[in-house]
Design a protein around this motif. Structure first.
Motif, PDB file in Angstrom:
ATOM      1  N   PHE A 122       0.735  -1.305  -0.029  1.00 40.46           N
ATOM      2  CA  PHE A 122      -0.025  -0.096   0.108  1.00 40.46           C
ATOM      3  C   PHE A 122       0.964   1.249  -0.011  1.00 40.46           C
ATOM      4  O   PHE A 122       1.349   1.795   1.086  1.00 40.46           O
ATOM      5  CB  PHE A 122      -0.976   0.019   1.088  1.00 40.46           C
ATOM      6  CG  PHE A 122      -1.643  -1.236   1.334  1.00 40.46           C
ATOM      7  CD1 PHE A 122      -2.766  -1.535   0.607  1.00 40.46           C
ATOM      8  CD2 PHE A 122      -1.229  -2.435   2.132  1.00 40.46           C
ATOM      9  CE1 PHE A 122      -3.523  -2.787   1.003  1.00 40.46           C
ATOM     10  CE2 PHE A 122      -1.939  -3.404   2.375  1.00 40.46           C
ATOM     11  CZ  PHE A 122      -3.209  -3.531   1.576  1.00 40.46           C
ATOM     12  N   PRO A 123       0.999   1.878  -1.013  1.00 41.84           N
ATOM     13  CA  PRO A 123       2.034   2.712  -1.151  1.00 41.84           C
ATOM     14  C   PRO A 123       1.760   4.211  -0.341  1.00 41.84           C
ATOM     15  O   PRO A 123       2.772   4.799   0.188  1.00 41.84           O
ATOM     16  CB  PRO A 123       2.180   3.228  -2.774  1.00 41.84           C
ATOM     17  CG  PRO A 123       1.504   2.165  -3.260  1.00 41.84           C
ATOM     18  CD  PRO A 123       0.630   1.437  -2.500  1.00 41.84           C
ATOM     19  N   GLN A 124       0.490   4.293  -0.107  1.00 41.21           N
ATOM     20  CA  GLN A 124       0.359   5.499   0.877  1.00 41.21           C
ATOM     21  C   GLN A 124       0.618   5.134   2.382  1.00 41.21           C
ATOM     22  O   GLN A 124       1.180   6.238   2.781  1.00 41.21           O
ATOM     23  CB  GLN A 124      -1.037   5.875   0.747  1.00 41.21           C
ATOM     24  CG  GLN A 124      -1.622   6.710  -0.508  1.00 41.21           C
ATOM     25  CD  GLN A 124      -0.840   7.954  -0.571  1.00 41.21           C
ATOM     26  OE1 GLN A 124       0.214   8.042  -1.257  1.00 41.21           O
ATOM     27  NE2 GLN A 124      -0.820   8.881   0.327  1.00 41.21           N
ATOM     28  N   ARG A 125       0.717   3.795   2.619  1.00 39.53           N
ATOM     29  CA  ARG A 125       1.008   3.523   4.001  1.00 39.53           C
ATOM     30  C   ARG A 125       2.337   3.490   4.202  1.00 39.53           C
ATOM     31  O   ARG A 125       3.140   3.680   5.208  1.00 39.53           O
ATOM     32  CB  ARG A 125       0.419   2.128   4.247  1.00 39.53           C
ATOM     33  CG  ARG A 125      -1.051   2.020   4.398  1.00 39.53           C
ATOM     34  CD  ARG A 125      -1.275   2.974   5.648  1.00 39.53           C
ATOM     35  NE  ARG A 125      -2.700   2.878   6.193  1.00 39.53           N
ATOM     36  CZ  ARG A 125      -3.250   3.740   6.796  1.00 39.53           C
ATOM     37  NH1 ARG A 125      -2.590   4.865   7.244  1.00 39.53           N
ATOM     38  NH2 ARG A 125      -4.176   3.709   7.143  1.00 39.53           N
ATOM     39  N   VAL A 126       3.013   3.222   2.875  1.00 40.26           N
ATOM     40  CA  VAL A 126       4.669   3.061   3.007  1.00 40.26           C
ATOM     41  C   VAL A 126       4.962   4.596   3.524  1.00 40.26           C
ATOM     42  O   VAL A 126       5.905   4.850   4.329  1.00 40.26           O
ATOM     43  CB  VAL A 126       5.220   2.889   1.779  1.00 40.26           C
ATOM     44  CG1 VAL A 126       6.910   3.240   1.629  1.00 40.26           C
ATOM     45  CG2 VAL A 126       5.167   1.326   1.383  1.00 40.26           C
ATOM     46  N   LYS A 127       4.250   5.514   3.109  1.00 36.08           N
ATOM     47  CA  LYS A 127       4.658   6.863   3.514  1.00 36.08           C
ATOM     48  C   LYS A 127       4.349   7.079   5.064  1.00 36.08           C
ATOM     49  O   LYS A 127       5.185   7.738   5.692  1.00 36.08           O
ATOM     50  CB  LYS A 127       3.974   8.014   2.533  1.00 36.08           C
ATOM     51  CG  LYS A 127       4.214   7.899   1.198  1.00 36.08           C
ATOM     52  CD  LYS A 127       3.385   9.109   0.287  1.00 36.08           C
ATOM     53  CE  LYS A 127       3.818   9.316  -1.057  1.00 36.08           C
ATOM     54  NZ  LYS A 127       3.234  10.265  -1.678  1.00 36.08           N
ATOM     55  N   CYS A 128       3.358   6.518   5.455  1.00 35.17           N
ATOM     56  CA  CYS A 128       3.156   6.661   6.734  1.00 35.17           C
ATOM     57  C   CYS A 128       4.337   5.978   7.645  1.00 35.17           C
ATOM     58  O   CYS A 128       4.724   6.426   8.735  1.00 35.17           O
ATOM     59  CB  CYS A 128       2.022   5.784   7.188  1.00 35.17           C
ATOM     60  SG  CYS A 128       0.553   6.730   6.272  1.00 35.17           S
ATOM     61  N   ALA A 129       4.665   4.757   7.061  1.00 38.22           N
ATOM     62  CA  ALA A 129       5.531   3.849   7.710  1.00 38.22           C
ATOM     63  C   ALA A 129       7.015   4.644   7.688  1.00 38.22           C
ATOM     64  O   ALA A 129       7.888   4.274   8.815  1.00 38.22           O
ATOM     65  CB  ALA A 129       5.705   2.475   7.248  1.00 38.22           C
ATOM     66  N   MET A 130       7.392   5.306   6.621  1.00 41.20           N
ATOM     67  CA  MET A 130       8.528   5.891   6.516  1.00 41.20           C
ATOM     68  C   MET A 130       8.850   7.519   7.008  1.00 41.20           C
ATOM     69  O   MET A 130      10.070   7.639   7.383  1.00 41.20           O
ATOM     70  CB  MET A 130       8.875   5.792   5.028  1.00 41.20           C
ATOM     71  CG  MET A 130       9.293   4.377   4.448  1.00 41.20           C
ATOM     72  SD  MET A 130      10.862   3.841   5.301  1.00 41.20           S
ATOM     73  CE  MET A 130      12.145   4.968   4.925  1.00 41.20           C
ATOM     74  N   LEU A 131       7.828   7.870   7.450  1.00 42.20           N
ATOM     75  CA  LEU A 131       7.768   9.304   7.889  1.00 42.20           C
ATOM     76  C   LEU A 131       8.882   9.620   9.211  1.00 42.20           C
ATOM     77  O   LEU A 131       9.763  10.233   9.108  1.00 42.20           O
ATOM     78  CB  LEU A 131       6.497   9.980   8.344  1.00 42.20           C
ATOM     79  CG  LEU A 131       6.609  11.245   8.622  1.00 42.20           C
ATOM     80  CD1 LEU A 131       7.050  12.144   7.413  1.00 42.20           C
ATOM     81  CD2 LEU A 131       5.265  11.884   8.890  1.00 42.20           C
ATOM     82  N   ALA A 132       8.668   8.844   9.940  1.00 40.45           N
ATOM     83  CA  ALA A 132       9.456   8.821  11.344  1.00 40.45           C
ATOM     84  C   ALA A 132      11.152   8.753  10.953  1.00 40.45           C
ATOM     85  O   ALA A 132      12.010   9.242  11.390  1.00 40.45           O
ATOM     86  CB  ALA A 132       9.345   8.057  12.100  1.00 40.45           C
ATOM     87  N   TRP A 133      11.181   7.734   9.896  1.00 40.13           N
ATOM     88  CA  TRP A 133      12.506   7.233   9.700  1.00 40.13           C
ATOM     89  C   TRP A 133      13.196   8.262   8.317  1.00 40.13           C
ATOM     90  O   TRP A 133      14.492   8.335   8.755  1.00 40.13           O
ATOM     91  CB  TRP A 133      12.501   5.990   8.931  1.00 40.13           C
ATOM     92  CG  TRP A 133      11.995   4.920   9.707  1.00 40.13           C
ATOM     93  CD1 TRP A 133      10.628   4.265   9.877  1.00 40.13           C
ATOM     94  CD2 TRP A 133      12.968   4.005  10.546  1.00 40.13           C
ATOM     95  NE1 TRP A 133      10.601   3.259  10.645  1.00 40.13           N
ATOM     96  CE2 TRP A 133      11.951   3.126  11.249  1.00 40.13           C
ATOM     97  CE3 TRP A 133      14.197   3.777  10.503  1.00 40.13           C
ATOM     98  CZ2 TRP A 133      12.498   1.980  12.024  1.00 40.13           C
ATOM     99  CZ3 TRP A 133      14.631   2.836  11.467  1.00 40.13           C
ATOM    100  CH2 TRP A 133      13.843   1.892  12.175  1.00 40.13           C
ATOM    101  N   ARG A 134      12.283   8.907   7.767  1.00 41.97           N
ATOM    102  CA  ARG A 134      12.957   9.877   6.976  1.00 41.97           C
ATOM    103  C   ARG A 134      13.401  11.312   8.061  1.00 41.97           C
ATOM    104  O   ARG A 134      14.358  11.792   7.531  1.00 41.97           O
ATOM    105  CB  ARG A 134      11.946  10.507   5.984  1.00 41.97           C
ATOM    106  CG  ARG A 134      11.647   9.378   4.720  1.00 41.97           C
ATOM    107  CD  ARG A 134      10.922   9.785   3.602  1.00 41.97           C
ATOM    108  NE  ARG A 134      11.805  10.887   3.325  1.00 41.97           N
ATOM    109  CZ  ARG A 134      11.513  11.878   2.355  1.00 41.97           C
ATOM    110  NH1 ARG A 134      10.113  11.942   2.044  1.00 41.97           N
ATOM    111  NH2 ARG A 134      12.385  12.847   2.021  1.00 41.97           N
ATOM    112  N   ALA A 135      12.636  11.478   9.090  1.00 37.01           N
ATOM    113  CA  ALA A 135      13.006  12.282  10.032  1.00 37.01           C
ATOM    114  C   ALA A 135      14.350  12.122  10.624  1.00 37.01           C
ATOM    115  O   ALA A 135      15.341  12.969  10.976  1.00 37.01           O
ATOM    116  CB  ALA A 135      11.803  12.520  10.764  1.00 37.01           C
TER     117      ALA A 135
END
Length: 154
Positions: A122-135
Protein backbone atom coordinates in the motif's frame (compact mmCIF):
# COMPACT_ATOMS: atom_id res chain seq x y z
CA UNK A 1 0.85 -12.84 5.10
CA UNK A 2 -0.67 -15.82 6.86
CA UNK A 3 -3.53 -15.31 9.30
CA UNK A 4 -1.42 -15.85 12.40
CA UNK A 5 1.20 -13.32 11.26
CA UNK A 6 -1.51 -10.84 10.26
CA UNK A 7 -3.02 -11.06 13.75
CA UNK A 8 0.39 -10.49 15.34
CA UNK A 9 0.97 -7.53 12.98
CA UNK A 10 -2.32 -5.98 14.08
CA UNK A 11 -1.57 -6.55 17.77
CA UNK A 12 1.88 -4.95 17.56
CA UNK A 13 0.63 -1.97 15.52
CA UNK A 14 -2.26 -1.38 17.92
CA UNK A 15 -0.05 -1.73 20.99
CA UNK A 16 2.51 0.80 19.74
CA UNK A 17 -0.12 3.19 18.39
CA UNK A 18 -2.17 3.17 21.59
CA UNK A 19 0.83 3.23 23.93
CA UNK A 20 3.74 4.67 21.96
CA UNK A 21 7.17 4.51 23.55
CA UNK A 22 9.60 7.43 23.85
CA UNK A 23 6.98 10.14 23.43
CA UNK A 24 8.08 13.62 24.41
CA UNK A 25 10.63 16.26 23.65
CA UNK A 26 14.32 16.61 24.35
CA UNK A 27 15.25 20.24 24.87
CA UNK A 28 18.87 19.93 25.97
CA UNK A 29 21.12 19.83 22.91
CA UNK A 30 18.84 17.80 20.67
CA UNK A 31 18.26 18.13 16.95
CA UNK A 32 14.59 18.78 16.17
CA UNK A 33 13.13 17.62 12.87
CA UNK A 34 9.55 18.30 11.80
CA UNK A 35 8.12 15.85 9.30
CA UNK A 36 4.75 15.77 7.64
CA UNK A 37 2.75 13.93 5.05
CA UNK A 38 0.46 16.57 3.51
CA UNK A 39 -1.59 13.98 1.63
CA UNK A 40 -2.97 12.43 4.83
CA UNK A 41 -2.11 14.83 7.65
CA UNK A 42 0.45 12.71 9.48
CA UNK A 43 2.92 14.86 11.38
CA UNK A 44 5.92 14.13 13.56
CA UNK A 45 8.33 16.15 15.65
CA UNK A 46 11.45 14.07 16.19
CA UNK A 47 14.05 15.02 18.79
CA UNK A 48 17.42 13.30 18.58
CA UNK A 49 20.25 13.81 21.03
CA UNK A 50 23.59 12.64 19.76
CA UNK A 51 26.37 11.57 22.07
CA UNK A 52 29.90 12.95 21.84
CA UNK A 53 30.79 9.94 19.68
CA UNK A 54 27.85 10.59 17.32
CA UNK A 55 25.72 7.78 18.71
CA UNK A 56 21.96 8.17 19.15
CA UNK A 57 22.01 8.92 22.87
CA UNK A 58 18.28 9.63 23.10
CA UNK A 59 15.36 9.94 20.72
CA UNK A 60 11.76 11.02 21.35
CA UNK A 61 8.84 12.08 19.24
CA UNK A 62 5.51 13.82 19.34
CA UNK A 63 2.96 14.07 16.59
CA UNK A 64 -0.34 12.99 15.26
CA UNK A 65 -1.52 10.65 12.60
CA UNK A 66 -2.61 7.15 11.82
CA UNK A 67 -1.76 3.99 13.71
CA UNK A 68 1.04 3.15 11.25
CA UNK A 69 2.97 6.41 11.79
CA UNK A 70 2.58 6.18 15.56
CA UNK A 71 3.64 2.53 15.68
CA UNK A 72 6.53 2.97 13.27
CA UNK A 73 7.87 6.00 15.19
CA UNK A 74 7.53 4.20 18.51
CA UNK A 75 9.26 1.07 17.24
CA UNK A 76 11.98 3.13 15.55
CA UNK A 77 12.89 4.93 18.78
CA UNK A 78 13.26 1.61 20.58
CA UNK A 79 15.41 0.20 17.80
CA UNK A 80 17.88 3.10 17.32
CA UNK A 81 18.25 4.51 20.84
CA UNK A 82 21.74 3.83 22.14
CA UNK A 83 23.12 2.72 18.77
CA UNK A 84 26.02 4.20 16.91
CA UNK A 85 25.10 6.41 13.98
CA UNK A 86 26.39 3.73 11.58
CA UNK A 87 24.28 1.01 13.24
CA UNK A 88 21.20 3.25 13.27
CA UNK A 89 21.76 4.01 9.56
CA UNK A 90 22.02 0.26 8.86
CA UNK A 91 18.67 -0.30 10.61
CA UNK A 92 17.15 2.64 8.70
CA UNK A 93 18.34 1.24 5.36
CA UNK A 94 17.09 -2.25 6.20
CA UNK A 95 13.68 -0.88 7.22
CA UNK A 96 13.44 1.18 4.03
CA UNK A 97 14.16 -1.93 1.96
CA UNK A 98 11.65 -3.93 3.98
CA UNK A 99 8.73 -1.60 3.22
CA UNK A 100 9.68 -0.68 -0.35
CA UNK A 101 11.02 -3.85 -1.98
CA UNK A 102 10.29 -7.56 -2.01
CA UNK A 103 12.38 -9.00 0.82
CA UNK A 104 12.03 -12.75 1.19
CA UNK A 105 13.98 -12.99 4.43
CA UNK A 106 13.91 -9.70 6.37
CA UNK A 107 17.05 -9.03 8.42
CA UNK A 108 16.75 -10.26 11.99
CA UNK A 109 18.25 -7.01 13.24
CA UNK A 110 14.86 -5.39 12.53
CA UNK A 111 13.11 -7.49 15.18
CA UNK A 112 9.40 -6.57 15.48
CA UNK A 113 9.81 -4.00 12.71
CA UNK A 114 9.66 -6.96 10.31
CA UNK A 115 5.94 -7.08 11.02
CA UNK A 116 5.54 -3.83 9.05
CA UNK A 117 6.61 -5.57 5.83
CA UNK A 118 2.97 -5.76 4.70
CA UNK A 119 2.69 -1.99 4.23
CA UNK A 120 4.76 -2.41 1.06
CA UNK A 121 1.56 -3.39 -0.74
CA UNK A 122 0.00 0.00 0.00
CA UNK A 123 2.09 2.96 -1.28
CA UNK A 124 0.26 5.52 0.89
CA UNK A 125 0.97 3.38 3.95
CA UNK A 126 4.66 3.20 3.03
CA UNK A 127 4.74 6.99 3.41
CA UNK A 128 3.19 6.63 6.87
CA UNK A 129 5.66 3.94 7.91
CA UNK A 130 8.67 5.87 6.56
CA UNK A 131 7.89 9.36 7.91
CA UNK A 132 9.68 8.93 11.26
CA UNK A 133 12.59 7.21 9.54
CA UNK A 134 12.92 10.03 7.01
CA UNK A 135 12.94 12.45 9.94
CA UNK A 136 15.72 10.41 11.56
CA UNK A 137 17.71 10.49 8.34
CA UNK A 138 17.22 14.26 8.21
CA UNK A 139 18.43 14.54 11.81
CA UNK A 140 21.63 12.73 10.79
CA UNK A 141 22.14 15.26 8.00
CA UNK A 142 21.04 18.34 9.96
CA UNK A 143 23.95 18.44 12.37
CA UNK A 144 22.87 20.81 15.14
CA UNK A 145 20.11 22.76 13.40
CA UNK A 146 16.39 22.23 13.14
CA UNK A 147 15.08 20.72 9.94
CA UNK A 148 11.88 19.83 8.13
CA UNK A 149 11.09 16.84 5.98
CA UNK A 150 8.02 15.91 3.95
CA UNK A 151 7.04 12.61 2.42
CA UNK A 152 6.13 14.57 -0.69
CA UNK A 153 9.79 15.47 -1.30
CA UNK A 154 11.84 13.37 -3.67
Amino acid sequence: MNTELEELYQQVILDHSRRPRNVGEITDGAVHVHGDNPSCGDEIHLHVKFGADGSVEDVKFTGQGCAIIQASASMMTLKVKGRSRADAQTVLNAFHDLVTTEVSDPPKLLGDLRLLQGVRKFPQRVKCAMLAWRALEQAFEAGDKESEVSTEEA
